[in-house]
Write an enzyme that holds these catalytic residues in place. Structure first.
Site, mmCIF file in Angstrom:
data_model
loop_
_atom_site.group_PDB
_atom_site.id
_atom_site.type_symbol
_atom_site.label_atom_id
_atom_site.label_comp_id
_atom_site.label_asym_id
_atom_site.label_seq_id
_atom_site.Cartn_x
_atom_site.Cartn_y
_atom_site.Cartn_z
ATOM 1 N N TYR A 162 -16.155 15.646 -14.930
ATOM 2 C CA TYR A 162 -17.585 14.179 -14.769
ATOM 3 C C TYR A 162 -17.974 13.692 -13.950
ATOM 4 O O TYR A 162 -17.906 14.506 -12.589
ATOM 5 C CB TYR A 162 -15.939 13.237 -14.913
ATOM 6 C CG TYR A 162 -15.761 11.863 -14.859
ATOM 7 C CD1 TYR A 162 -16.170 11.025 -16.142
ATOM 8 C CD2 TYR A 162 -15.590 11.222 -13.772
ATOM 9 C CE1 TYR A 162 -16.605 9.700 -16.045
ATOM 10 C CE2 TYR A 162 -15.497 9.642 -13.705
ATOM 11 C CZ TYR A 162 -16.581 9.086 -14.709
ATOM 12 O OH TYR A 162 -16.994 7.766 -14.725
ATOM 13 N N ASP A 175 -8.009 17.216 -15.020
ATOM 14 C CA ASP A 175 -8.105 15.809 -15.442
ATOM 15 C C ASP A 175 -8.155 16.156 -16.974
ATOM 16 O O ASP A 175 -8.370 16.745 -17.447
ATOM 17 C CB ASP A 175 -9.637 16.311 -15.177
ATOM 18 C CG ASP A 175 -10.023 14.716 -14.859
ATOM 19 O OD1 ASP A 175 -8.907 13.885 -16.203
ATOM 20 O OD2 ASP A 175 -10.624 14.168 -15.284
ATOM 21 N N ARG A 195 0.733 -1.341 -0.215
ATOM 22 C CA ARG A 195 0.009 -0.148 0.188
ATOM 23 C C ARG A 195 1.105 1.410 0.041
ATOM 24 O O ARG A 195 0.071 2.757 -0.450
ATOM 25 C CB ARG A 195 -1.092 0.290 1.331
ATOM 26 C CG ARG A 195 -1.690 0.977 1.378
ATOM 27 C CD ARG A 195 -3.267 1.167 2.300
ATOM 28 N NE ARG A 195 -2.970 0.528 3.542
ATOM 29 C CZ ARG A 195 -2.063 0.897 4.238
ATOM 30 N NH1 ARG A 195 -1.077 2.637 4.087
ATOM 31 N NH2 ARG A 195 -1.797 0.174 5.643
ATOM 32 N N LYS A 213 -8.933 4.813 -18.924
ATOM 33 C CA LYS A 213 -9.253 4.953 -20.624
ATOM 34 C C LYS A 213 -7.935 4.625 -21.001
ATOM 35 O O LYS A 213 -7.388 4.156 -21.565
ATOM 36 C CB LYS A 213 -9.620 6.939 -20.301
ATOM 37 C CG LYS A 213 -10.752 6.877 -19.317
ATOM 38 C CD LYS A 213 -11.798 5.732 -19.684
ATOM 39 C CE LYS A 213 -12.458 6.602 -17.957
ATOM 40 N NZ LYS A 213 -12.797 7.417 -17.889
#
Ligand SMILES: *Cc1c(COP(=O)(O)O)cnc(C)c1O
Length: 392
Positions: A106, A178, A53, A203
């Site tokens: 978005y 973004d 992590r 994407k």
């Protein structure tokens, strides 16, 4: 007594003078150190790996590749595009702060800003990023962040990035871009003075719809540390396997970008000649509302996304997707193959009809994420579907 051997103990990795040409996939959650002094030293200087992590090699390899594309250093991989945005907000904001967001972000970003942040005592204003005066009017004395996308989804409007960045610099506000839609091939936010870049790697960067990941890079080292700590502490971190898949996808990013963009340009022109199509939105077409800005800001790179409006309502929209079953009707973008999405029934279904109409999103409005198939095939399939939908 004979000491037994155990299958539980790890076998030594075979040594070899030759090395693999493919990045190894390292799923290890923990890393063993030689002794406490070594572990102590490692925590002290942040070198090496301890616990996945906190960081792992597959994330580091992927981050370095996207850094190269963005002209960034020290990029951070997160478990999704949304967690990249969340890591920035969690790392920077405190109760009483204010955020200005583009009004066509978005869908989940809009929700995060307008519904979730207020629960934590952080207020948001949304404004049209193609109009720097509207952004200026939304700024408050406590505004810390302006969050914008360069090209809006699904209306393909191009933000006034230079205006917004100049305004934010003058007021000491961070600009978070973004850059998912544009990709670093279309626009590199750091070259224009932005403070933070985020991506949904899911994407076009990864490009095969098989890994959900995000990326964030900050220009300032302290800001980078704050975002890294938020990522690790809130557990927004990515899986090694997804990073490994995305790195493999990135090998062909430039090729896919070029092919998809060339297809999008031709498909946009072909669609605009079809009688059943009322309008086409593609940044480098002369009839695009932000054409001049797109040519300057994106250096003529129209990208792989376009939208079009079919004449007729929901019935025609249903007929179009049914008449083109080979083109995935799926609410995503950036896949190697072309996908179609219908905002009125998916990303923008939460808006009223009047709200959608204000954005120009009718029942006939489709967004196309153009893939790398032969463009003749795409034009034939969509042409037949448009004809079937508008001349039933
Ligand atoms: C998909 C997307 C996101 C969210 O990314 P996930 O990887 O799905 O979490 C954020 N911004 C934009 C512009 C996107 O297209």
């Amino acid at each position: 007594m004979k000491v037994p051997k155990s299958l539980v103990r790890r076998t030594q990795w075979p040594s070899s003078l030759s090395r693999p040409v493919v990045t190894p996939l390292q799923p290890s959650v923990v890393y063993a150190s030689p002794d406490p002094d070594a572990l102590d030293a490692q925590y002290q200087d942040g070198s090496g790996y301890t616990y996945a992590r906190e960081g792992h090699p597959n994330a580091a390899v992927l981050a370095a590749k996207i850094d190269m594309l963005e002209g960034a250093t020290g990029g951070i991989i997160t478990g999704s595009g949304m967690s990249a945005i969340a890591a920035v907000l969690l790392g920077v904001l405190k109760a009483g702060d204010h955020v200005v967001g583009g009004d066509q972000l978005y869908g989940r970003s809009l929700r995060l800003l307008t519904q979730d942040l207020p629960r934590w005592g952080i207020e948001t204003a949304l404004a049209d990023p193609t109009d720097v005066a509207a952004i200026a009017a939304a700024i408050q004395p406590n505004t810390r962040i302006i969050l914008v996308e360069v090209v809006s989804n699904p209306t393909i409007r191009v933000a006034d990035m230079d205006g917004i960045i100049a305004l934010a610099k003058a007021r000491g506000i961070l600009v978070v871009v973004d850059n998912t839609f544009t990709t670093p091939r279309g626009y590199r936010p750091f070259d224009h003075g932005a403070d933070v870049v985020v991506h949904s790697v899911t994407k076009l960067l990864a490009g095969h719809s098989d890994a959900t990941l995000g990326y964030v890079a900050a220009r300032d080292a302290d800001l980078r540390t704050a975002i890294h700590d938020a990522n690790v502490t809130w557990g927004l971190t990515p899986s090694p396997f997804d990073c490994w898949l995305a790195e493999r996808g990135l090998h062909s990013f430039d090729l896919r970008f070029d092919a998809a963009q060339a297809n999008a340009r031709k498909l946009a022109d072909a669609l605009s000649d079809m009688p059943g199509v009322a309008r086409v939105l593609y940044p480098t077409r002369p009839d695009h509302p932000d054409h001049n800005r797109a040519m300057a800001l994106l250096a003529g790179q129209g990208g792989h996304m376009l939208s079009f409006e079919l004449s007729g309502g929901r019935a025609a929209a249903n007929a179009l997707t049914r008449a083109a079953p080979e083109i995935a009707f799926a609410p995503t973008l950036g896949d190697i193959g072309t996908t179609l999405s219908h905002p009125a029934s998916s990303s923008h279904r939460g808006l009223s009809e009047a709200g959608r109409a204000a954005l120009g999103i009718s029942e006939g409005f489709f967004r196309v994420s153009v893939g790398v198939e032969q463009v003749e095939l795409l034009i034939a399939e969509l042409g037949a579907a448009v004809a079937a939908a508008t001349n039933p």
